[in-house]
Design an enzyme around this catalytic site. Sequence first.
Site, PDB file in Angstrom:
ATOM      1  CB  THR A 120      -0.943   0.029   1.217  1.00 55.81           C
ATOM      2  OG1 THR A 120      -1.998   0.932   0.961  1.00 55.81           O
ATOM      3  CG2 THR A 120      -0.229   0.434   2.484  1.00 55.81           C
ATOM      4  CB  ALA A 135       0.786   3.896  -9.057  1.00 54.77           C
ATOM      5  CB  CYS A 190       5.775   1.117  -5.321  1.00 53.47           C
ATOM      6  SG  CYS A 190       5.473  -0.125  -4.058  1.00 53.47           S
ATOM      7  CB  THR A 250       1.798   1.529  -5.026  1.00 49.58           C
ATOM      8  OG1 THR A 250       2.437   1.399  -3.752  1.00 49.58           O
ATOM      9  CG2 THR A 250       0.919   2.765  -5.019  1.00 49.58           C
TER      10      THR A 250
END
Length: 184
Positions: free
Chosen positions: A11, A165, A168, A171
């Site tokens: 997350t 995003a 990672c 994510t």
Amino acid sequence: MSEDKIGWHGTTILSVRRNGRVVIAGDGQVSMGNTVMKPNARKVRRLGDGSVIGGFAGATADAFTLFERLEAKLERHNGQLLRAAVELAKDWRTDKYLRNLEALMIVADDQVTLVLTGNGDVLEPVGGIAAIGSGGNFALSAARALVDYEEDAEVIARKALAVAADICVFTNDQVTIETLESRV
């Protein structure tokens, strides 16, 4: 606390306080190992009477337990977030059951933004920007760069999470945002 113990993989949560608004944004990906289990989880929510917003990284059940405890502390302390957070951190650090919960939280009201950890830390971020989770450092870096060029807290949060995003693998770009008007 190591990243493995608190379950950071999975997350990104970011908070931005700017020009009379505070935003907490989070991606929607839930991963188990190297598998995406759910792309649209809601890791950001309003607490209590809606005057506090929060987001979590780590074990979902643990985070919900902590959110419930924080809501009880907010009620007990008449909505005073800082006082409620300090009381929760004390319990989290000393209670045998709570001590084993694996989650981090960012919470904010109209006056203060706080990062809460299982080590008993209650941290107020410098510059009104905080991030946690596997993509937290990417989002934090992007948000810090964007504040020089963008006035709107929500736009900064969306752009910074998009950067996270892109970098990672834990994510994604399905973002949930909660916003409050801020006195600071």
